[in-house]
Design a protein around this motif. Structure first.
Motif, PDB file in Angstrom:
ATOM      1  N   THR A 208      55.966  13.726  29.705  1.00 57.10           N
ATOM      2  CA  THR A 208      57.051  13.946  30.667  1.00 57.10           C
ATOM      3  C   THR A 208      57.077  15.401  31.114  1.00 57.10           C
TER       4      THR A 208
ATOM      5  N   ALA B 121      55.812   8.985  33.201  1.00 53.43           N
ATOM      6  CA  ALA B 121      55.018   9.136  31.974  1.00 53.43           C
ATOM      7  C   ALA B 121      54.882   7.794  31.265  1.00 53.43           C
TER       8      ALA B 121
ATOM      9  N   ARG C 206      55.407  10.636  24.543  1.00 57.16           N
ATOM     10  CA  ARG C 206      55.897  10.451  25.911  1.00 57.16           C
ATOM     11  C   ARG C 206      56.648  11.687  26.398  1.00 57.16           C
TER      12      ARG C 206
ATOM     13  N   ALA D 293      60.340  11.789  35.860  1.00 51.51           N
ATOM     14  CA  ALA D 293      59.123  12.163  35.133  1.00 51.51           C
ATOM     15  C   ALA D 293      58.942  11.303  33.886  1.00 51.51           C
ATOM     16  N   TYR D 294      60.043  10.989  33.212  1.00 49.42           N
ATOM     17  CA  TYR D 294      59.975  10.143  32.027  1.00 49.42           C
ATOM     18  C   TYR D 294      59.490   8.741  32.401  1.00 49.42           C
TER      19      TYR D 294
ATOM     20  N   LEU E 280      63.981  14.850  35.459  1.00 48.09           N
ATOM     21  CA  LEU E 280      63.514  14.468  34.128  1.00 48.09           C
ATOM     22  C   LEU E 280      63.428  12.946  34.018  1.00 48.09           C
TER      23      LEU E 280
END
Length: 159
Positions: free
Chosen positions: A63, A149, A59, A145-146, A142
């Protein structure tokens, strides 16, 4: 690894290793460079000048890819078995509620290879996905994006 060799390989740094991120951690720049010169990982403390967000390797790669695809700035990112670690501004990952993420404790030592050791190359089973420079990944970007993802993975791939 000789210092000259590091400079030769790290062409993206114009022969200079950025040290602001090392200084801000409180680690010894000369000690860090010395460890690298001897072909060893250096240890720098997290949670002093910047935080480290640790996530599962699969992951974590997704990300970083999501950040790049969104044309977001990506600061230093480390990869090791079985995780990816992203350097973010101090306090920018406080209060995260995402499963599978750990923010390293203040003072926790992070083993780091020289900036020239970029995946797929490794030193001590660690390498950079994005080599260090003096800017960090935005913690809020972040986080987004995490989450994105994670939405693209099936439950069995989250590790």
């Amino acid at each position: 690894m000789r210092r000259a060799h590091i400079a030769d390989v790290a062409a993206g740094f114009d022969g200079l290793v950025p040290v602001g991120w090392i200084k801000s951690s409180g680690a010894s720049v000369s000690g860090t460079l010395s460890a690298w010169d001897q072909g060893q990982l250096a240890e720098v403390p997290a949670g002093i000048g910047w935080d480290v967000v640790r996530m599962g390797r699969h992951r974590g790669w997704r990300t970083v890819d999501a950040l790049r695809l969104a044309d977001e700035h990506v600061g230093p990112v480390l990869v090791a078995e079985p995780y990816v670690e992203v350097l973010v501004p101090l306090g920018s990952a406080d209060g995260w509620d995402q499963d599978g993420v750990t923010v390293l404790a203040a003072g926790e030592l992070v083993p780091v290879p020289p900036p020239a050791v970029v995946a797929p190359r490794t030193l001590g089973a660690r390498s950079w996905i994005v080599p260090p420079h003096d800017t960090l990944t935005d913690g809020a970007k972040l986080y987004e994006a995490y989450a994105a993802a994670g939405a693209t993975l099936i439950a069995g791939e989250l590790r």
